[in-house]
Design a protein around this motif. Structure first.
Motif, short mmCIF file in Angstrom:
data_model
loop_
_atom_site.label_atom_id
_atom_site.label_comp_id
_atom_site.label_asym_id
_atom_site.label_seq_id
_atom_site.Cartn_x
_atom_site.Cartn_y
_atom_site.Cartn_z
N GLN A 162 1.41 1.48 4.86
CA GLN A 162 1.50 1.02 3.77
C GLN A 162 1.57 -0.38 3.51
O GLN A 162 1.47 -0.91 2.23
CB GLN A 162 2.66 2.04 3.08
CG GLN A 162 2.23 3.08 2.98
CD GLN A 162 3.17 4.13 2.45
OE1 GLN A 162 4.61 3.54 2.24
NE2 GLN A 162 3.05 5.32 1.89
N GLN A 163 2.01 -1.13 4.51
CA GLN A 163 2.31 -2.69 4.24
C GLN A 163 1.62 -3.30 5.58
O GLN A 163 2.55 -3.73 6.43
CB GLN A 163 3.87 -3.08 4.18
CG GLN A 163 4.44 -2.43 2.94
CD GLN A 163 5.78 -2.79 2.78
OE1 GLN A 163 6.19 -3.95 2.34
NE2 GLN A 163 6.79 -1.91 3.16
N ASP A 202 11.61 -6.31 4.64
CA ASP A 202 10.63 -6.34 3.94
C ASP A 202 9.89 -5.04 3.92
O ASP A 202 9.63 -4.53 2.96
CB ASP A 202 9.55 -7.22 4.91
CG ASP A 202 8.45 -7.82 3.80
OD1 ASP A 202 8.58 -7.50 2.56
OD2 ASP A 202 7.47 -8.36 4.31
N HIS A 214 9.13 -2.55 -0.63
CA HIS A 214 7.76 -2.54 -0.84
C HIS A 214 7.40 -2.93 -2.39
O HIS A 214 7.94 -2.15 -3.12
CB HIS A 214 7.03 -1.50 -0.41
CG HIS A 214 5.64 -1.46 -0.48
ND1 HIS A 214 4.82 -0.74 -1.22
CD2 HIS A 214 4.47 -2.62 0.09
CE1 HIS A 214 3.48 -0.88 -0.93
NE2 HIS A 214 3.48 -2.11 -0.22
N GLY A 220 4.69 -7.90 -1.71
CA GLY A 220 4.33 -7.10 -0.44
C GLY A 220 2.77 -6.82 -0.68
O GLY A 220 1.75 -7.13 0.13
N LEU A 221 2.44 -6.49 -1.78
CA LEU A 221 1.06 -6.33 -1.93
C LEU A 221 0.10 -7.61 -2.08
O LEU A 221 -1.01 -7.69 -1.44
CB LEU A 221 0.88 -5.65 -3.49
CG LEU A 221 -0.53 -5.41 -3.95
CD1 LEU A 221 -1.17 -4.37 -3.05
CD2 LEU A 221 -0.45 -5.01 -5.39
N ASP A 278 -0.33 -8.42 1.57
CA ASP A 278 -1.29 -7.45 2.11
C ASP A 278 -2.68 -8.08 1.80
O ASP A 278 -3.56 -8.22 2.53
CB ASP A 278 -1.22 -6.02 1.76
CG ASP A 278 0.20 -5.64 2.16
OD1 ASP A 278 0.69 -5.92 3.29
OD2 ASP A 278 0.42 -4.55 1.69
#
Length: 142
Positions: free
Chosen positions: A80-81, A104, A108, A112-113, A116
């Motif tokens: 997911q990350q 971290d 999330h 974090g997005l 990514d």
């Protein structure tokens, strides 16, 4: 036990009913099998990760051996990350997180997005390290 990253001593840290090991030098965290899932589920457990992520980035490409059984560990990526990498041992099921990675993982969020997206735009974790151009940054922020 010695830290798999820097070979310094690890100290035991208690968070409610879960005990993990934290490096006294680099701040990396060792989770025995099931401790990672147990601690991730606990509210506020990210506070156990007191290290700074910047301190461990210089070692991120080194292959590590398990501090429990000396087996070479596998590098894992959180699904997911994808900007979070950690090492895990196939033999004993333990996991090692560099300083800042567990914290971290616990939070999330929008930052974090963004991380990514930046990882993907730069060609993934194994791409050469280059700065993003202003045009790319503008495209991300639009």
């Amino acid at each position: 036990m010695k830290c798999p990253r820097c070979s310094s001593a690890m100290q035991t840290v208690q968070v409610e009913d879960v005990q993990i090991d934290r490096c006294t030098r680099c701040g990396g965290l060792w989770f025995d099998e099931f401790e990672l899932a147990d601690l991730t589920a606990k509210e506020g457990s990210g506070k156990v990760d007191t290290g700074h992520a910047d301190e461990s980035t210089q070692h991120s490409q080194a292959r590590l051996n398990c501090p429990k059984c000396s087996t070479p560990m596998l590098r894992m990526v959180d699904a997911q990350q994808p900007h979070i990498w950690y090492e895990t041992c196939e033999e004993c099921g333990g996991s090692f997180f560099d300083a800042g990675e567990f914290r971290d993982l616990k939070r999330h969020n929008f930052l974090g997005l963004i991380k990514d997206v930046l990882v993907e735009l730069k060609g993934g974790r194994d791409a050469p390290r280059t700065k993003l151009s202003p045009a790319v940054l503008r495209r991300i922020l639009q």
